[in-house]
Design a protein around this motif. Structure first.
Motif, PDB file in Angstrom:
ATOM      1  N   GLY A   1       0.817  -1.202   0.000  1.00  0.00           N
ATOM      2  CA  GLY A   1       0.000   0.000   0.000  1.00  0.00           C
ATOM      3  C   GLY A   1       0.853   1.255   0.000  1.00  0.00           C
ATOM      4  O   GLY A   1       2.057   1.214  -0.280  1.00  0.00           O
ATOM      5  N   SER A   2       0.238   2.387   0.338  1.00  0.00           N
ATOM      6  CA  SER A   2       0.945   3.673   0.344  1.00  0.00           C
ATOM      7  C   SER A   2       2.109   3.674   1.334  1.00  0.00           C
ATOM      8  O   SER A   2       2.032   3.066   2.413  1.00  0.00           O
ATOM      9  CB  SER A   2      -0.015   4.797   0.718  1.00  0.00           C
ATOM     10  N   TYR A   3       3.176   4.366   0.965  1.00  0.00           N
ATOM     11  CA  TYR A   3       4.382   4.557   1.782  1.00  0.00           C
ATOM     12  C   TYR A   3       5.148   3.254   2.032  1.00  0.00           C
ATOM     13  O   TYR A   3       5.997   3.198   2.914  1.00  0.00           O
ATOM     14  CB  TYR A   3       4.048   5.219   3.122  1.00  0.00           C
ATOM     15  N   HIS A   4       4.848   2.231   1.266  1.00  0.00           N
ATOM     16  CA  HIS A   4       5.547   0.959   1.396  1.00  0.00           C
ATOM     17  C   HIS A   4       6.072   0.534   0.023  1.00  0.00           C
ATOM     18  O   HIS A   4       5.850   1.217  -0.972  1.00  0.00           O
ATOM     19  CB  HIS A   4       4.615  -0.120   1.967  1.00  0.00           C
ATOM     20  N   ALA A   5       6.750  -0.579  -0.020  1.00  0.00           N
ATOM     21  CA  ALA A   5       7.230  -1.154  -1.277  1.00  0.00           C
ATOM     22  C   ALA A   5       7.403  -2.652  -1.056  1.00  0.00           C
ATOM     23  O   ALA A   5       6.994  -3.188  -0.015  1.00  0.00           O
ATOM     24  CB  ALA A   5       8.531  -0.488  -1.723  1.00  0.00           C
ATOM     25  N   ALA A   6       8.022  -3.334  -2.002  1.00  0.00           N
ATOM     26  CA  ALA A   6       8.140  -4.795  -1.932  1.00  0.00           C
ATOM     27  C   ALA A   6       8.788  -5.277  -0.641  1.00  0.00           C
ATOM     28  O   ALA A   6       8.491  -6.366  -0.148  1.00  0.00           O
ATOM     29  CB  ALA A   6       8.921  -5.302  -3.140  1.00  0.00           C
ATOM     30  N   TRP A   7       9.672  -4.460  -0.082  1.00  0.00           N
ATOM     31  CA  TRP A   7      10.411  -4.873   1.115  1.00  0.00           C
ATOM     32  C   TRP A   7       9.502  -5.242   2.287  1.00  0.00           C
ATOM     33  O   TRP A   7       9.879  -6.056   3.137  1.00  0.00           O
ATOM     34  CB  TRP A   7      11.375  -3.766   1.558  1.00  0.00           C
ATOM     35  N   CYS A   8       8.293  -4.615   2.371  1.00  0.00           N
ATOM     36  CA  CYS A   8       7.444  -4.857   3.542  1.00  0.00           C
ATOM     37  C   CYS A   8       6.996  -6.315   3.625  1.00  0.00           C
ATOM     38  O   CYS A   8       6.691  -6.825   4.700  1.00  0.00           O
ATOM     39  CB  CYS A   8       6.251  -3.905   3.561  1.00  0.00           C
ATOM     40  N   TRP A   9       6.946  -7.005   2.482  1.00  0.00           N
ATOM     41  CA  TRP A   9       6.603  -8.426   2.463  1.00  0.00           C
ATOM     42  C   TRP A   9       7.850  -9.300   2.624  1.00  0.00           C
ATOM     43  O   TRP A   9       7.766 -10.435   3.108  1.00  0.00           O
ATOM     44  CB  TRP A   9       5.920  -8.778   1.147  1.00  0.00           C
ATOM     45  N   ALA A  10       9.001  -8.762   2.188  1.00  0.00           N
ATOM     46  CA  ALA A  10      10.244  -9.541   2.203  1.00  0.00           C
ATOM     47  C   ALA A  10      10.773  -9.764   3.613  1.00  0.00           C
ATOM     48  O   ALA A  10      11.527 -10.711   3.855  1.00  0.00           O
ATOM     49  CB  ALA A  10      11.307  -8.834   1.355  1.00  0.00           C
ATOM     50  N   GLU A  11      10.371  -8.908   4.541  1.00  0.00           N
ATOM     51  CA  GLU A  11      10.891  -8.992   5.904  1.00  0.00           C
ATOM     52  C   GLU A  11      10.496 -10.297   6.591  1.00  0.00           C
ATOM     53  O   GLU A  11      11.346 -10.991   7.169  1.00  0.00           O
ATOM     54  CB  GLU A  11      10.391  -7.789   6.710  1.00  0.00           C
ATOM     55  N   HIS A  12       9.236 -10.675   6.549  1.00  0.00           N
ATOM     56  CA  HIS A  12       8.755 -11.864   7.262  1.00  0.00           C
ATOM     57  C   HIS A  12       7.954 -12.815   6.382  1.00  0.00           C
ATOM     58  O   HIS A  12       8.154 -14.025   6.439  1.00  0.00           O
ATOM     59  CB  HIS A  12       7.880 -11.448   8.449  1.00  0.00           C
ATOM     60  N   TRP A  13       7.006 -12.280   5.590  1.00  0.00           N
ATOM     61  CA  TRP A  13       6.042 -13.156   4.923  1.00  0.00           C
ATOM     62  C   TRP A  13       6.652 -13.911   3.754  1.00  0.00           C
ATOM     63  O   TRP A  13       6.279 -15.060   3.513  1.00  0.00           O
ATOM     64  CB  TRP A  13       4.807 -12.355   4.498  1.00  0.00           C
ATOM     65  N   LEU A  14       7.550 -13.337   2.996  1.00  0.00           N
ATOM     66  CA  LEU A  14       8.180 -14.088   1.904  1.00  0.00           C
ATOM     67  C   LEU A  14       8.964 -15.286   2.440  1.00  0.00           C
ATOM     68  O   LEU A  14       8.814 -16.403   1.929  1.00  0.00           O
ATOM     69  CB  LEU A  14       9.081 -13.184   1.051  1.00  0.00           C
ATOM     70  N   PRO A  15       9.813 -15.111   3.477  1.00  0.00           N
ATOM     71  CA  PRO A  15      10.485 -16.287   4.036  1.00  0.00           C
ATOM     72  C   PRO A  15       9.510 -17.330   4.586  1.00  0.00           C
ATOM     73  O   PRO A  15       9.705 -18.540   4.402  1.00  0.00           O
ATOM     74  CB  PRO A  15      11.360 -15.702   5.151  1.00  0.00           C
ATOM     75  N   PHE A  16       8.436 -16.865   5.241  1.00  0.00           N
ATOM     76  CA  PHE A  16       7.465 -17.793   5.834  1.00  0.00           C
ATOM     77  C   PHE A  16       6.784 -18.632   4.761  1.00  0.00           C
ATOM     78  O   PHE A  16       6.697 -19.863   4.879  1.00  0.00           O
ATOM     79  CB  PHE A  16       6.424 -17.005   6.636  1.00  0.00           C
ATOM     80  N   PHE A  17       6.301 -17.977   3.696  1.00  0.00           N
ATOM     81  CA  PHE A  17       5.529 -18.721   2.697  1.00  0.00           C
ATOM     82  C   PHE A  17       6.422 -19.526   1.757  1.00  0.00           C
ATOM     83  O   PHE A  17       6.010 -20.588   1.281  1.00  0.00           O
ATOM     84  CB  PHE A  17       4.606 -17.774   1.936  1.00  0.00           C
ATOM     85  N   SER A  18       7.625 -19.071   1.501  1.00  0.00           N
ATOM     86  CA  SER A  18       8.533 -19.887   0.685  1.00  0.00           C
ATOM     87  C   SER A  18       8.922 -21.154   1.438  1.00  0.00           C
ATOM     88  O   SER A  18       9.017 -22.231   0.849  1.00  0.00           O
ATOM     89  CB  SER A  18       9.776 -19.085   0.291  1.00  0.00           C
ATOM     90  N   SER A  19       9.103 -21.030   2.747  1.00  0.00           N
ATOM     91  CA  SER A  19       9.429 -22.224   3.542  1.00  0.00           C
ATOM     92  C   SER A  19       8.226 -23.149   3.682  1.00  0.00           C
ATOM     93  O   SER A  19       8.369 -24.315   4.046  1.00  0.00           O
ATOM     94  CB  SER A  19       9.935 -21.817   4.926  1.00  0.00           C
ATOM     95  N   SER A  20       7.025 -22.614   3.380  1.00  0.00           N
ATOM     96  CA  SER A  20       5.798 -23.421   3.442  1.00  0.00           C
ATOM     97  C   SER A  20       5.413 -23.993   2.081  1.00  0.00           C
ATOM     98  O   SER A  20       4.343 -24.583   1.939  1.00  0.00           O
ATOM     99  CB  SER A  20       4.640 -22.570   3.983  1.00  0.00           C
ATOM    100  N   GLY A  21       6.269 -23.798   1.072  1.00  0.00           N
ATOM    101  CA  GLY A  21       6.044 -24.433  -0.227  1.00  0.00           C
ATOM    102  C   GLY A  21       5.433 -23.553  -1.295  1.00  0.00           C
ATOM    103  O   GLY A  21       4.865 -24.076  -2.259  1.00  0.00           O
ATOM    104  N   PHE A  22       5.561 -22.223  -1.166  1.00  0.00           N
ATOM    105  CA  PHE A  22       4.985 -21.307  -2.153  1.00  0.00           C
ATOM    106  C   PHE A  22       6.067 -20.423  -2.774  1.00  0.00           C
ATOM    107  O   PHE A  22       6.818 -19.759  -2.039  1.00  0.00           O
ATOM    108  CB  PHE A  22       3.931 -20.408  -1.504  1.00  0.00           C
ATOM    109  N   ASP A  23       6.131 -20.394  -4.098  1.00  0.00           N
ATOM    110  CA  ASP A  23       6.926 -19.375  -4.768  1.00  0.00           C
ATOM    111  C   ASP A  23       6.272 -18.026  -4.484  1.00  0.00           C
ATOM    112  O   ASP A  23       5.058 -17.865  -4.687  1.00  0.00           O
ATOM    113  CB  ASP A  23       6.976 -19.608  -6.278  1.00  0.00           C
ATOM    114  N   SER A  24       7.064 -17.052  -4.042  1.00  0.00           N
ATOM    115  CA  SER A  24       6.496 -15.789  -3.577  1.00  0.00           C
ATOM    116  C   SER A  24       7.177 -14.613  -4.263  1.00  0.00           C
ATOM    117  O   SER A  24       8.401 -14.570  -4.384  1.00  0.00           O
ATOM    118  CB  SER A  24       6.663 -15.664  -2.055  1.00  0.00           C
TER     119      SER A  24
END
Length: 341
Positions: free
Chosen positions: A78-101
């Motif tokens: 959303g506003s004032y954010h960028a891709a990094w806001c997902w890379a901090e926690h959720w990308l590692p979590f979902f990639s380790s759970s079997g999802f290309d993110s």
């Protein structure tokens, strides 16, 4: 920073999977932000070239388990954010759970290029950019599209414009999805209703929200930044880290808000289309309970409200709470290709 060849090699080494990958450029010029997000292990910063010639930043993290039945996930900030806001926690979590993110930085945000003009785009242009990324890179495996805050409104516009190309023969249709998730999303009618409710029921909160977001005081006040986006228990050092990244993330406003509100509400998607999860935060300082319920009613689903997290639930102290709820919902989705609601 890593050289270009390992990044390209990493991106191309998955060509044996049932996903059509179109090579993207790598970051080979000076960063656009003074404070660039340091990628975590297993992440790559790539660029998708749009038809306009502008490049859109994509942070990707491939799944650690070979579970090809899982749809890829595409995250929209959303506003004032960028891709990094997902890379901090959720990308590692979902990639380790079997999802290309994949986390996208919309134009004018993060390391993405800036379009001409004074704002980054409209609902239509942002959604079209996301559709082009999906069509170019994930055409054989419909993804789940996940949007936060105003990114959720962009996802809603995308949902309203999905057309089955095979049945309708449309060359300009948005690609189909396996699902859509609206995280602390601005409701279909926009933010004007939120503002009015705050003015009449919570005038002090209304003043703080206006001061924080419209006047951008969240960029200079750690207490106000914390109250706007995070839980009260988040320590100053971490708030300041995210505050610094937010200041650098948005070089242009995402929208012209007056024109945006004049174009709302978003249209209803076709019946029996994409499955939708509406996810809210109990301690959200921006999107109130009525805003969450409005979104749920619009998509005829029961919203899920997470206790103990604030507006930026993907960055908050208890970020894993929302991630686990989303993972459980993803486990109940039909396999890619079966898009019935």
């Amino acid at each position: 920073m890593a050289s270009s060849s390992p990044l390209l090699a990493s991106f191309q080494c998955h060509s044996s999977l049932n996903i059509t990958i179109k090579p993207m450029a790598v970051l080979n010029n000076l960063p656009k932000t003074a404070i660039q997000y340091d990628l975590r292990k297993g992440q790559n910063r790539l660029f998708h070239k749009l038809p306009s010639g502008l490049k859109m930043e994509v942070i990707e993290q491939r799944k650690e388990k070979d579970e090809s039945e899982n749809p890829p996930l595409v995250f929209v900030h959303g506003s004032y954010h960028a891709a990094w806001c997902w890379a901090e926690h959720w990308l590692p979590f979902f990639s380790s759970s079997g999802f290309d993110s994949y986390a996208i930085s919309l134009l004018g945000q993060g390391e993405s290029d800036e379009p001409l003009g004074v704002v980054a785009g409209t609902l239509e242009t942002h959604a079209s950019d996301i559709a082009d990324f999906i069509e170019s890179n994930l055409s054989s495996s419909p993804p789940v599209l996940i949007g936060h805050s105003f990114g959720g409104l962009i996802v809603q516009y995308y949902l309203a414009n999905i057309v089955n190309k095979q049945s309708l023969g449309s060359e300009n249709a948005f690609p189909e999805l396996s699902g859509a998730v609206l995280v602390c999303s601005v409701p279909p009618s926009g933010n004007s209703g939120l503002v009015l409710r705050y003015l009449f029921s919570k005038p002090v909160a209304a003043f703080k929200v206006t001061l924080s977001l419209a006047a951008k005081r969240f960029q200079t006040s750690i207490p106000l930044c914390r109250e706007t986006f995070f839980s009260s228990s988040m320590d100053d050092q971490l708030v300041q880290r995210y505050q610094d990244l937010m200041k650098e993330s948005s070089r242009m406003p995402l929208f012209d808000l007056r024109k945006l509100n004049a174009s709302l509400p978003v249209p209803k998607p076709m019946e029996n289309s994409t499955k939708v999860l509406v996810l809210g935060a109990k301690d959200d300082f921006i999107v109130d309970d009525e805003g969450l319920m409005e979104t749920g009613r619009f998509y005829d689903v029961e919203p899920v409200c997470i206790q103990g997290v604030a507006h930026d639930m993907m960055l908050d102290c208890s970020w894993e709470k929302g991630a686990k709820v989303l993972l459980q919902w993803l486990s109940g989705l039909s396999k890619p290709g079966n898009l019935s609601a």
